[in-house]
Scaffold this active site. Structure first.
Site, mmCIF file in Angstrom:
data_model
loop_
_atom_site.group_PDB
_atom_site.id
_atom_site.type_symbol
_atom_site.label_atom_id
_atom_site.label_comp_id
_atom_site.label_asym_id
_atom_site.label_seq_id
_atom_site.Cartn_x
_atom_site.Cartn_y
_atom_site.Cartn_z
ATOM 1 C CG HIS A 181 8.992 27.603 -27.762
ATOM 2 N ND1 HIS A 181 9.509 28.714 -28.381
ATOM 3 C CD2 HIS A 181 7.639 27.645 -27.977
ATOM 4 C CE1 HIS A 181 8.530 29.402 -28.943
ATOM 5 N NE2 HIS A 181 7.391 28.767 -28.718
ATOM 6 C CD GLU A 182 4.448 25.811 -26.565
ATOM 7 O OE1 GLU A 182 3.624 26.557 -25.990
ATOM 8 O OE2 GLU A 182 4.679 25.875 -27.783
ATOM 9 C CD GLU A 218 5.423 31.536 -30.488
ATOM 10 O OE1 GLU A 218 6.193 30.543 -30.507
ATOM 11 O OE2 GLU A 218 4.423 31.614 -29.755
#
Length: 460
Positions: A322-323, A402
């Site tokens: 995700h990051e 996000e």
């Protein structure tokens, strides 16, 4: 008649600033009230959450967030009353005058405006540190302590505050001096030179902070060889992320909250994992450093359970997927560009306004217009409506990013482990999964848990 109208302009400006600040406070208080009512009324796990959270954890999260919300209300009310009193009683001219008295004591005249500005900034920093200390103490040793997150001793906390004050002062003095010098010497196009100064400063600080400042407060240890390190390196290679170093930071000495991030330029990227993110890491570290008379069996069961919190290797990798999705999708670059454009725009507006005498008169400066004071008045007060709008837009953009980063993680087959990681992190950090839609929209840079899980299940 004309003179009277002109005299009314500073008063109108001042009253508008104070009124707007209170309108913002009332609006934010209303939003917090809506969310606080959720904390109070939703006492049982909703049907949609029964498969991911038990009643005990749900109750712990609800009480923790309720405590934080109540504490946040009183601390925000104090801050709002404090700034209002400072403005009404002429606190800004008072601090500026005190800085001038200090210079006069050391034999300097008011002509040394930059030097007086530096003294003014240092006085303000010390004041804000002292007035904020009781709230920081209560938040850490009462709210966080009550719910099991605080890991600091009082001595550690106070020494940390002293170090931060020294570091902040050491940084803000040359930065403020450089900024004021560029503004004064830049001529009609100083706002372009000022933007470039801020741009260079941003680039330098992104490197300097991680390599030289952060280690003053935390210990960064290279991640040991093993399955997790191999999996992370394989993930980085699969998406062409130029990973150079992997660190674990001892966040557990301050708090039980967990996190992970990356930093660095071009082909020199580093990843940092909080030790609280890694399942069993803190417990392993504890047993490895135990003396001959200390064994794992002597650690209380409750402490063992707490120290064993965190994510499995697969879940950690999914969190990093995700990051790194933020990097792959250029979110970091986009945010940086937005920040730079906003900086240039703001300094361009400052160039148009900073010589308006009525702005200074509105805040008690009738006989001088110091550049430092102009920066404070314009950026902190005159730009308040614009700042609020930008904050809302940036928050909305952050939530969009996000969702996109989650979708990226799913695209490289990390969906299931990311879902379990999100649930586990939500549980470990006692995040309350039920939110008021308006509060969430205006405050959350990250979407609530249920929205992220739902989006992961729908993303193609």
């Amino acid at each position: 008649m004309m003179s009277s109208a002109m005299d009314d302009v500073p008063r109108l400006i001042f009253n508008s600033v104070v009124l707007f600040s209170w309108l913002v406070f009332v609006w934010e208080t209303y939003l917090s009230y809506r969310q606080r009512q959720i904390f109070k009324s939703v006492t049982n796990v909703p049907d949609a959450l029964t498969t991911i959270q038990d009643q005990e954890t749900f109750t712990k999260a609800r009480l923790y967030q309720l405590d934080k919300s109540n504490f946040g209300f009183w601390s925000t009310l104090f801050s709002q009353c404090e700034i209002t009193i400072i403005l009404l009683l002429g606190g800004i001219p008072c601090v500026w005058g005190s800085a001038g008295d200090v210079l006069e004591y050391w034999g300097y005249t008011p002509d040394y405006e930059i030097l007086q500005s530096l003294v003014c900034v240092m006085l303000a920093t010390v004041y804000s540190t002292l007035t904020g200390l009781p709230w920081a103490l209560y938040g850490t040793f009462v709210v966080e302590e009550r719910h099991g997150f605080n890991k600091q001793t009082l001595n550690f906390f106070l020494w940390d505050k002293v170090k931060k004050l020294v570091v902040v002062t050491a940084l803000e003095v040359p930065i403020t001096a450089g900024l004021l010098y560029v503004i004064k010497m830049g001529g009609d196009y100083f706002f372009i030179y000022t933007w470039f100064f801020i741009f260079l400063l941003s680039v330098v600080m992104m490197s300097v902070y991680a390599d030289y400042i952060a280690p003053l407060f935390d210990t960064f240890t290279p991640l040991e060889d093993g399955q997790l390190k191999t999996m992370i390196e394989e993930l980085a290679a699969s998406i062409k992320f130029p990973l150079k170093k992997l660190y674990v930071v001892d966040g557990s000495k301050r708090s039980a909250h967990s996190n992970a991030y990356f930093y660095g330029f071009f082909n020199n990227k580093r990843i940092v994992l909080y030790d609280t993110l890694l399942e069993g890491y803190c417990l392993k570290k504890k047993t490895e450093t135990a003396t001959e008379t200390e064994t794992e069996a002597e650690i209380p069961p409750g402490v063992q359970e707490e120290m064993a919190r965190g994510c499995t290797d697969r879940e950690v990798v999914s969190v990093l997927a995700h990051e790194l999705g933020h990097w792959k999708l250029n979110h970091t670059v986009k945010n940086f560009i937005i920040m730079q454009v906003n900086t240039l725009l703001c300094f361009g507006m400052f160039a148009l306004l900073h010589q308006r005498v009525e702005l200074y008169e509105a805040f008690g400066f009738s006989h001088s217009q110091p550049t430092m004071i102009g920066l404070i008045i314009i950026f902190s007060f005159i730009f308040s409506p614009y700042n609020e709008l930008m904050s809302f837009l940036i928050t909305a953009l952050s939530r969009k990013f996000e969702f996109e980063a989650d979708a990226f993680a799913k695209s490289i087959h990390k969906s299931e482990s990311l879902r379990s990681a999100l649930v586990k992190l939500n549980t470990d950090n006692l995040a309350f999964p039920v939110t008021d839609w308006l509060f969430s929209m205006c405050n959350y840079t990250h979407p609530p848990l249920l929205e992220r899980l739902d989006a992961l299940s729908k993303t193609d």
